[in-house]
Enzyme design. Structure first.
Site, PDB file in Angstrom:
ATOM      1  N   HIS A 235       0.837  -1.323   0.020  1.00 53.98           N
ATOM      2  CA  HIS A 235       0.103   0.064   0.083  1.00 53.98           C
ATOM      3  C   HIS A 235       0.778   1.294  -0.111  1.00 53.98           C
ATOM      4  CE1 HIS A 235      -4.116  -1.941   0.970  1.00 53.98           C
ATOM      5  NE2 HIS A 235      -3.078  -3.054   1.058  1.00 53.98           N
TER       6      HIS A 235
ATOM      7  N   ASP B 194      -7.021   4.831   2.810  1.00 49.24           N
ATOM      8  CA  ASP B 194      -7.577   3.598   2.587  1.00 49.24           C
ATOM      9  C   ASP B 194      -8.365   2.880   3.709  1.00 49.24           C
ATOM     10  OD1 ASP B 194      -5.134   2.876   3.554  1.00 49.24           O
ATOM     11  OD2 ASP B 194      -4.515   1.787   1.750  1.00 49.24           O
TER      12      ASP B 194
END
Length: 431
Positions: free
Chosen positions: A22, A119
């Site tokens: 990520h 996120d």
């Protein structure tokens, strides 16, 4: 450096989940934005910054802001990312991220950015709204997977049958098999941070933000992007494939020397995502499959749940049997540089969007089994040998498809065009 010639220069804060996949994906997108003249403040765990410094291609515009990971009972004191912990401790790492809210608020008050990308921190939209900042949920996994598993059409119940597409789901060649449905159902209910399930965290993130951003391109997944826009009733922005630029670093001499000992396209590279939670049986099936192929291999795998070191779980005699042609590495490796090494010919992966893109723009192949059960070492071995056999029809078809998508993804100005459109739509949100 160029700009897209429209609207104001943006200041964007990035706050991704503390997993290397990520963090690097958000940084690659940051590089694309900075290449157009926009400013990025990137929130990152303090000691992890050194791993990403070399991937920052625009240091005058991308600033790392180090964060100390708050202590949580049961979380190792030196843990900063999922690479530092076993999978069952990830819920504690999310809890630690949740405890940064006051710190993040102070940083945002000081920086006064236009937008914040996030996120897993589902509390960001409410915080950003109080500070008059637009929040963008940036999803780096496939839009098809998001649409299938997190569609509001599924409702909020825990007994939903995920084996079948939700109402209105686009016709798809994607096969969602029974074991994947069961795994998705498990993720819906499991605790991911203190007092919140993974599903509820994600639904809050997707529902409360000002816009959804997807690491995707319409040529590949337009129907699923359109479906998500209708489902969540808010703008869906596409950042494009976000192909990582060649890093300024070089592959560690250890790996370069080892890989260079094999002929071109002969080595199998195996790596699963940061959220791959293999149990001991699954781990053993995977490494035994790699051994059975008879091919040289490099496997970057986290220890199975409940174990600290991969060496402690490997089958008896395994290290001696594969000596000179096979390695199982339990730590973080330079995946992008490994995939670009000429000796890599096959990539066995979990099918994550970032890994697929990295593979497609290099010359290795991507393969996964189609069985409706969990993989066995025989099925993995057969699949790998099939795509590595240059004379097989399956291998020829795989290579043709690979070449087609590689040509598309590397098309001149494709990435730049997507970035321009992405920026335009971000600017529209501020008007």
């Amino acid at each position: 450096m160029t700009t897209n010639g429209r609207g104001k220069m943006l200041h964007i804060v990035m706050y991704p989940w503390f997993a290397m996949g990520h963090l690097t994906a958000f940084l690659h997108t940051s590089n694309n934005l900075a290449a157009k003249g926009h400013r990025v403040s990137f929130l990152i765990p303090t000691k992890t910054q050194s791993r990403l410094n070399l991937f920052n291609l625009h240091t005058s515009l991308i600033s790392f802001i180090p964060l100390d990971v708050p202590p949580v009972d049961g979380l190792p004191s030196n843990a900063e990312t999922t690479a530092d912990i076993q999978s069952h401790l990830e819920t504690l790492l999310v809890t630690a991220m949740d405890r940064t809210e006051t710190t993040i608020e102070s940083i945002l008050l000081d920086l006064k950015p236009d937008l914040i990308f996030f996120d897993f921190t589902h509390w960001i939209p409410a915080l950003a709204r109080r500070l008059n900042i637009k929040s963008i949920h940036y999803c780096i996994i496939s839009p098809a997977s998001v649409a299938y598993t997190l569609s509001p059409e599924r409702g909020q119940g825990s007994e939903i049958n995920l084996e079948y597409p939700p109402l209105g789901f686009p016709p798809s060649a994607v096969k969602f098999r029974s074991h994947e449905a069961k795994e998705s159902a498990f993720f819906r209910k499991m605790e991911f941070g203190k007092g919140v399930s993974f599903h509820n965290r994600m639904m809050a993130s997707l529902s409360d933000c000002d816009a959804l951003a997807l690491k995707a391109c319409k040529e590949m997944e337009a129907p699923f992007c359109d479906y998500l826009e209708k489902q969540f009733r808010k703008p869906v922005l596409l950042s494009g494939p976000v192909i990582p630029e060649t890093p300024t670093s070089t592959l560690d001499e250890k790996w370069n020397k080892w890989l260079s000992g094999f002929k071109k396209g002969s080595v199998v590279y195996c790596a699963l995502g940061s959220r791959a939670n293999l149990n001991k049986h699954q781990f053993l099936e995977l490494v035994l499959a790699l051994e059975r192929t008879g091919l040289p291999f490099l496997a970057a795998l986290k220890p199975p749940t409940g174990n600290n070191l991969v060496e402690d779980v490997l089958p008896e005699g395994f290290i001696d049997r594969v000596k000179g042609r096979g390695i199982v590495e339990g730590g973080w490796v330079q995946q992008q540089l490994i995939l670009s090494h000429p000796s890599i010919g096959c990539f066995v992966t979990h099918g994550g969007s970032c890994s697929i893109t990295e593979a497609l723009v290099n010359d290795c192949e991507v393969e996964r089994g189609e069985e409706d059960v969990w993989f066995t070492n025989e099925s993995i071995c057969d699949a790998v040998k099939l795509v590595m056999d240059e004379t097989s029809e399956v291998a020829k078809e795989v290579r043709l498809n690979h070449a087609k998508w590689k040509e598309f993804l590397l098309k001149d100005k494709l990435e730049s065009s997507y970035t321009d459109d992405f920026i335009n739509k971000l600017q529209d949100l501020l008007e």
